[in-house]
Motif scaffolding. Structure first.
Motif, mmCIF file in Angstrom:
data_model
loop_
_atom_site.group_PDB
_atom_site.id
_atom_site.type_symbol
_atom_site.label_atom_id
_atom_site.label_comp_id
_atom_site.label_asym_id
_atom_site.label_seq_id
_atom_site.Cartn_x
_atom_site.Cartn_y
_atom_site.Cartn_z
ATOM 1 N N GLN A 359 0.827 -1.194 0.000
ATOM 2 C CA GLN A 359 0.000 0.000 0.000
ATOM 3 C C GLN A 359 0.867 1.252 0.000
ATOM 4 O O GLN A 359 2.091 1.192 0.118
ATOM 5 C CB GLN A 359 -0.928 0.010 1.214
ATOM 6 N N TYR A 370 -0.636 -6.546 -8.707
ATOM 7 C CA TYR A 370 0.612 -6.341 -7.989
ATOM 8 C C TYR A 370 1.594 -7.489 -8.233
ATOM 9 O O TYR A 370 1.199 -8.594 -8.631
ATOM 10 C CB TYR A 370 0.342 -6.208 -6.489
ATOM 11 N N ASP A 385 -3.003 -7.163 -3.635
ATOM 12 C CA ASP A 385 -2.208 -6.239 -2.807
ATOM 13 C C ASP A 385 -1.902 -6.833 -1.440
ATOM 14 O O ASP A 385 -1.200 -6.220 -0.640
ATOM 15 C CB ASP A 385 -2.912 -4.894 -2.667
#
Length: 801
Positions: A359, A370, A385
């Motif tokens: 984050q 990601y 994430d």
């Protein structure tokens, strides 16, 4: 701007609006969760209460139902149910109601990224007793905005009417704070504000009590229609991404009868020298900056963002009529990188388990894919994430947005082995300032704790342990621990050796009981010092005895060694003197010395003192004896004969005695009456007889003395008698003069005192001669032919009849 954030609940002034205020009941067979509302809008910085209650059957399959765990979670991409209280982004901001069957959630200090769908879940002691309430509650967090509701232009200034509002209407009545060019406008408490404004003026607002969460600043269009409008004055972007800073500007079509044309427009950043330098001309922005070419659109685009791009950006335009305008206050751009947050950690015997989240402090709009890395290697198949895995203390993790792999987050890992340094690094002296520093490579940054060996509790926390004035007691082994969410490591020991001058020495004597002459005696000196002290012993008022390691030894102590002693303890940092130590040597009496007093002429019948003294410790007791008498004549140092007479002749000796021994000295006292016939014939005969007797005695003594001297000179060691002393006999003489008519002076015979049979050693013999002068003739002087000792002591007693 500054202020104090205040948590206001929905029941008070929490700026919370229930857009759908309908009770929602989910569940069956007694399992249900009720949300008071499923959609809530709240203002940034406030506190929201998401009200909730739940029920469950009291028994299942004959067993009493117990709730073992209950928590709130948000919808994550991987569908995991993670307790909000374990997530770092909600740390210290989330509270659950602890009352039975009340599951209300409170979130304080709301942030725009808190916008999410929240769901409640509880787990019971039954294997199938788990329940999650859907669809949950949608929370939307928004900030305040300044809206320009009316604007009028005048020749020298403009007039504007402004309103502070939010997409979440605020229930109740609230007090507001207004800011002009960053300064508080006193007395303005309404949500509306009207005032004359100038081209460079900017305005923002906040709810009183929440001044830390103001609206973005708004710039009012300038004089004559010149103005710049920024959609937002604060923008946050992620490193490596592209940011668009929206902007528009206005200007009058004609001025002074001439058509206005914009000749130049550009963006710049605030430099220290105040120059306005076009970004497109700066090397650090080369190839990364673009301006929108459409009329009245001044949007700025910056690609491949870097953290050093964080700055305040302003737009400026210049017209053909010399007019130029800068839009204030500008746009503050904050560029941050990705971060891996450890949201959950469990420690096991052989390895650990962690839940990680990729984050940024700048929320990214939309959905992104990601990339995760473990020890620098791509973890295949991980696109969310969030990532959960087992790891070992040496493992590290990082993440990146797919398509921006060149801008990964920093790696997170547990602490490496901490190192400990000491300042100063040279010798540490007592009283100086000393700092111990613990450092370890770790991400997140490690927390440090200091310990001392054999001390049960921590000394302090923080990377440094500071001794402002270190003491000798601080010497010892020190170590530190470095700890973060991924592990803990302990440093090696660091020895702190504090140097100091000697402390006050202690002195002692061995043996500690009575010290007797001839015995072995040790004096010991000891002192706390670092480095170890050197010692020097002194006897008071004398030169140093010796330097030693602390002891001074008497192999056979003598009476002359008695006295006060002290030691000096020293090293390179100082010296100190001990207290005095008294050495009291006990010994038997030395050979006593005897004397007669008075030493001048003594009159017959007067008092004569015989004195005896001896060096002894403890002090000697004295006893006087006369030969051939069974009992002592007297005790004490002085033996007084109060009325001297001829019958007092004889051998006297004194004995000096203490518990360590005894010694004797002898005095030979002869009292002889010498009479002449100046009166009655009987007295003359007596005088003649006395003269003859005295002459015979004198000759006998003289011959005996010469014989003894001759014997000593001629005889060898083997011929000496056992009872004879080896040393020279010490003689003392006392003469008593008795004046009886006109007789010639007579001298007493002198003879050696016979040794006492009960004495184990030869005693010194001292003699006293008493002269009676029975006439007026002058006393004869003793010549060399008499054989008498020239050092003889004389006492005279005059007898006048």
């Amino acid at each position: 701007m500054r202020g104090v954030a205040m948590s206001l609940t929905a029941a008070a002034s929490g700026f919370v609006v229930f857009l759908l205020s309908v009770s929602v009941i989910q569940g069956q067979d007694g399992w249900e969760v009720t949300y008071t509302s499923t959609q809530i809008c709240a203002v940034k910085g406030s506190t929201v209460n998401i009200r909730c209650s739940y029920t469950y059957p009291s028994t299942m399959n004959g067993l009493v139902t117990k709730v073992e765990k209950r928590f709130w979670f948000t919808e994550l991409n991987n569908g995991e149910h993670v307790d909000l209280t374990t997530m770092s982004e909600y740390s210290d901001r989330v509270q659950y109601n602890s009352k039975n069957e009340d599951c209300t959630l409170s979130i304080s200090d709301l942030r725009e990224r808190d916008s999410a769908v929240y769901k409640f879940r509880f787990i019971t002691n039954h294997s199938t007793g788990k329940y999650t309430a859907s669809p949950g509650v949608t929370l939307s967090v928004t900030g305040l905005q300044v809206q320009v509701s009316r604007l009028q232009f005048y020749e020298s200034s403009n007039w504007a009417q402004l309103k502070c509002q939010s997409s979440c209407p605020l229930p109740g009545h609230h007090s507001y704070v207004w800011y002009k060019n960053g300064q508080n406008i006193q007395g303005q408490t309404s949500d509306s504000y009207s005032a004359y404004v100038y081209p460079a003026d900017s305005f923002s607002c906040a709810v009183r009590g929440h001044e830390d969460f103001p609206s973005p600043s708004v710039l009012i269009q300038g004089q004559y229609g010149l103005g710049v409008t920024y959609t937002s004055t604060q923008i946050c972007a992620v490193k490596g991404s592209t940011v668009n800073i929206p902007c528009s500007y206005t200007y009058p079509s004609t001025m002074n009868g001439l058509v206005t044309k914009v000749e130049k427009r550009f963006w710049f950043t605030e430099l220290n020298n105040g120059e306005h330098v076009d970004l497109t001309t700066m090397s650090e922005y080369s190839g990364r900056v673009q301006y929108n070419g459409k009329n009245e659109d001044c949007t700025l685009s910056i690609s491949d963002l870097r953290e050093r791009d964080s700055a305040v950006y302003k737009f400026r335009f210049i017209t053909n009529q010399g007019g130029n305008y800068v839009g204030y206050p500008g746009v503050t751009l904050s560029v941050t990188g990705l971060q891996v947050q450890v949201s959950r950690l469990q420690v096991y015997e052989s390895s650990n388990w962690a839940q990680l989240k990729c984050q940024s402090s700048c929320p990214r709009p939309g959905h992104h894919s990601y990339v995760w890395y473990k020890n620098g290697q791509n973890i295949q198949g991980q696109t969310s994430d969030s990532y959960s895995a087992s790891f070992y203390p040496a493992d590290s993790f990082s993440c990146a947005v797919r398509g921006h792999e060149d801008f990964p987050s920093p790696s997170v890992y547990g602490p490496k082995l901490p190192s400990v340094s000491v300042s100063p690094s040279a010798e540490i002296v007592e009283g100086s300032s000393v700092t111990l520093t613990c450092s370890s490579d770790a991400n997140p940054a490690a927390k440090y704790t200091w310990y001392k060996e054999n001390v049960n509790k921590p000394l302090s926390e923080g990377p440094q342990l500071v001794f402002s004035s270190i003491r000798s007691s601080d010497s010892g082994q020190y170590y530190c621990t470095a700890e973060n969410k991924l592990g803990m490591k302990t440093s090696q020991y660091k020895f702190i050796d504090v140097k100091y001058a000697p402390k006050h020495p202690s002195v002692s004597v061995t043996p500690s009981a009575e010290i007797v002459e001839g015995s072995s005696v040790n004096l010991t000196c000891s002192s706390d010092a670092n480095p170890a002290a050197n010692y020097t012993w002194y006897k008071e008022n004398q030169k140093p005895l010796q330097r030693s390691e602390g002891s001074y030894h008497f192999t056979s102590i003598s009476s002359e060694d008695r006295g006060n002693y002290y030691c000096m303890s020293e090293n390179q940092f100082g010296q100190i003197k001990s207290l005095s130590l008294s050495v009291n040597v006990q010994y038997g009496p030395k050979r006593p010395s005897v004397s007669v007093s008075p030493s001048a002429e003594i009159v017959e019948g007067s008092s004569v003192n015989l004195t005896c003294s001896s060096d002894a410790n403890p002090a000697a007791n004295y006893t006087w004896y006369k030969e051939n008498e069974d009992s002592p004549n007297a005790s004490g140092q002085i033996f007084t004969i109060t009325d001297i007479r001829a019958e007092h002749s004889g051998n006297y000796y004194c004995e000096a005695q203490n518990r360590r021994g005894r010694q004797n000295s002898t005095l030979h006292l002869i009292v002889v009456a010498d009479h002449h016939s100046s009166g009655a014939p009987l007295l003359i005969a007596a005088g003649t007889i006395s003269v003859v007797l005295l002459a015979v005695l004198s000759l006998s003594v003289f011959l005996w003395i010469r014989k003894k001297r001759a014997s000593r000179n001629s005889s060898g060691p083997d011929n000496r008698e056992q009872s004879e002393p080896e040393e020279q006999v010490d003689l003392q003489y006392a003469t008593i003069h008795v004046s009886n008519s006109q007789a010639d002076p007579l001298y007493s015979n002198i003879r050696a005192a016979q040794p006492l049979r009960h004495r184990e050693q030869q005693e010194a013999v001292e003699y006293a001669a008493i002269r009676f002068n029975s006439g007026s003739a002058a006393p004869r002087t003793r010549g060399r032919d008499t054989g008498e000792d020239p050092a003889a002591l004389y006492s005279t007693v005059n007898n006048t009849r």
